[in-house]
Design a protein around this motif. Structure first.
Motif, PDB file in Angstrom:
ATOM      1  N   SER A 184      20.586 -12.845  30.489  1.00 59.06           N
ATOM      2  CA  SER A 184      19.192 -12.461  30.311  1.00 59.06           C
ATOM      3  C   SER A 184      18.917 -12.224  28.831  1.00 59.06           C
ATOM      4  O   SER A 184      19.819 -11.891  28.063  1.00 59.06           O
ATOM      5  CB  SER A 184      18.859 -11.209  31.117  1.00 59.06           C
ATOM      6  OG  SER A 184      19.610 -10.108  30.636  1.00 59.06           O
ATOM      7  N   CYS A 185      17.666 -12.404  28.471  1.00 60.17           N
ATOM      8  CA  CYS A 185      17.238 -12.169  27.097  1.00 60.17           C
ATOM      9  C   CYS A 185      15.932 -11.383  27.149  1.00 60.17           C
ATOM     10  O   CYS A 185      14.866 -11.940  27.450  1.00 60.17           O
ATOM     11  CB  CYS A 185      17.033 -13.486  26.366  1.00 60.17           C
ATOM     12  SG  CYS A 185      16.407 -13.280  24.677  1.00 60.17           S
ATOM     13  N   ALA A 186      16.036 -10.110  26.867  1.00 65.06           N
ATOM     14  CA  ALA A 186      14.869  -9.241  26.898  1.00 65.06           C
ATOM     15  C   ALA A 186      14.239  -9.150  25.513  1.00 65.06           C
ATOM     16  O   ALA A 186      14.912  -9.370  24.496  1.00 65.06           O
ATOM     17  CB  ALA A 186      15.269  -7.854  27.380  1.00 65.06           C
ATOM     18  N   GLU A 190       7.895  -9.270  32.437  1.00 61.52           N
ATOM     19  CA  GLU A 190       8.947  -8.500  31.782  1.00 61.52           C
ATOM     20  C   GLU A 190       9.275  -9.036  30.397  1.00 61.52           C
ATOM     21  O   GLU A 190      10.089  -8.447  29.682  1.00 61.52           O
ATOM     22  CB  GLU A 190      10.212  -8.513  32.633  1.00 61.52           C
ATOM     23  CG  GLU A 190      10.047  -7.852  33.994  1.00 61.52           C
ATOM     24  CD  GLU A 190       9.820  -6.354  33.874  1.00 61.52           C
ATOM     25  OE1 GLU A 190      10.343  -5.746  32.911  1.00 61.52           O
ATOM     26  OE2 GLU A 190       9.094  -5.798  34.721  1.00 61.52           O
ATOM     27  N   ARG A 246      11.755 -17.794  33.235  1.00 58.57           N
ATOM     28  CA  ARG A 246      11.215 -16.665  32.492  1.00 58.57           C
ATOM     29  C   ARG A 246      10.389 -15.780  33.398  1.00 58.57           C
ATOM     30  O   ARG A 246       9.794 -16.249  34.368  1.00 58.57           O
ATOM     31  CB  ARG A 246      10.374 -17.153  31.309  1.00 58.57           C
ATOM     32  CG  ARG A 246       9.109 -17.912  31.667  1.00 58.57           C
ATOM     33  CD  ARG A 246       8.516 -18.619  30.447  1.00 58.57           C
ATOM     34  NE  ARG A 246       8.244 -17.711  29.349  1.00 58.57           N
ATOM     35  CZ  ARG A 246       8.051 -18.104  28.092  1.00 58.57           C
ATOM     36  NH1 ARG A 246       8.100 -19.385  27.791  1.00 58.57           N
ATOM     37  NH2 ARG A 246       7.802 -17.231  27.147  1.00 58.57           N
ATOM     38  N   THR A 295      11.025 -11.558  29.655  1.00 61.53           N
ATOM     39  CA  THR A 295      12.462 -11.810  29.701  1.00 61.53           C
ATOM     40  C   THR A 295      12.716 -13.251  30.110  1.00 61.53           C
ATOM     41  O   THR A 295      11.993 -13.802  30.938  1.00 61.53           O
ATOM     42  CB  THR A 295      13.137 -10.854  30.696  1.00 61.53           C
ATOM     43  OG1 THR A 295      12.921  -9.500  30.263  1.00 61.53           O
ATOM     44  CG2 THR A 295      14.628 -11.119  30.787  1.00 61.53           C
ATOM     45  N   TYR A 320      15.851 -16.034  31.319  1.00 63.91           N
ATOM     46  CA  TYR A 320      17.147 -16.064  31.963  1.00 63.91           C
ATOM     47  C   TYR A 320      17.811 -17.424  31.785  1.00 63.91           C
ATOM     48  O   TYR A 320      17.130 -18.451  31.714  1.00 63.91           O
ATOM     49  CB  TYR A 320      17.014 -15.763  33.447  1.00 63.91           C
ATOM     50  CG  TYR A 320      16.391 -14.430  33.731  1.00 63.91           C
ATOM     51  CD1 TYR A 320      15.017 -14.321  33.972  1.00 63.91           C
ATOM     52  CD2 TYR A 320      17.154 -13.267  33.735  1.00 63.91           C
ATOM     53  CE1 TYR A 320      14.432 -13.093  34.217  1.00 63.91           C
ATOM     54  CE2 TYR A 320      16.571 -12.033  33.979  1.00 63.91           C
ATOM     55  CZ  TYR A 320      15.211 -11.949  34.215  1.00 63.91           C
ATOM     56  OH  TYR A 320      14.636 -10.728  34.458  1.00 63.91           O
TER      57      TYR A 320
END
Length: 123
Positions: free
Chosen positions: A21-23, A75, A71, A77, A79
C-alpha cells in the motif's frame, strides 16, 4: 508537504502473494498518476506499473497478469497486489506520483516518492 508512505513488504516464498500500500499524508494528490517502481540490488530503479487519475492502468510486460494496481480515492491510497511472486521480483518497491497525470514510465518523470519497502521472494 505531501509524503508517500509504503507498507506491506516482507519475505515470502515463490508463488505467494503480497499486497503493498502507498498512503498519502500532508495533503491530497489529485489528477496525478500513481506508480510503483522497483530497485533490485545493483540495478536501476525500474517501472512496474501505474494508475492514472482516471483509473487507466499500465504495466511492465513481465508483471502483466500477476500484478494489479488499484486506488482508493477516498483514502488517497494506492495498492499493488502481487501474485505468483518469483525470486526475480525481489527488490525495494517504491511508490511515486507524477503531478501532471501522464502515462509515463521513466523514474525521472515522477515528482513524489515514498521511502520504499523491501520485498524478498525466496525460491
Amino acid at each position: 508537504q505531501v509524503k508517500l508512505v509504503e507498507a506491506g513488504g516482507g519475505l515470502v516464498q515463490a508463488g505467494a502473494s503480497l499486497r503493498l500500500s502507498c498512503a498519502t499524508s500532508g495533503g491530497a494528490l489529485k489528477y496525478v498518476t500513481r506508480a510503483w517502481l522497483q530497485q533490485a540490488p545493483g540495478k536501476e530503479r525500474e517501472f512496474v506499473g501505474a494508475i492514472t487519475w482516471n483509473n487507466y492502468t499500465y504495466y511492465r510486460e513481465s508483471v502483466k497478469g500477476r500484478f494489479t494496481i488499484s486506488r482508493d480515492n477516498a483514502e488517497n491510497t494506492v495498492y499493488l497486489q502481487m501474485n505468483s511472486l518469483k525470486p526475480e521480483d525481489t527488490a525495494v518497491y517504491y511508490c511515486a506520483a507524477d503531478r501532471f497525470g501522464r502515462r509515463v514510465e521513466s523514474k525521472d518523470e515522477y515528482d513524489y516518492w515514498g521511502q520504499g519497502t523491501q520485498v524478498t521472494v525466496s525460491s
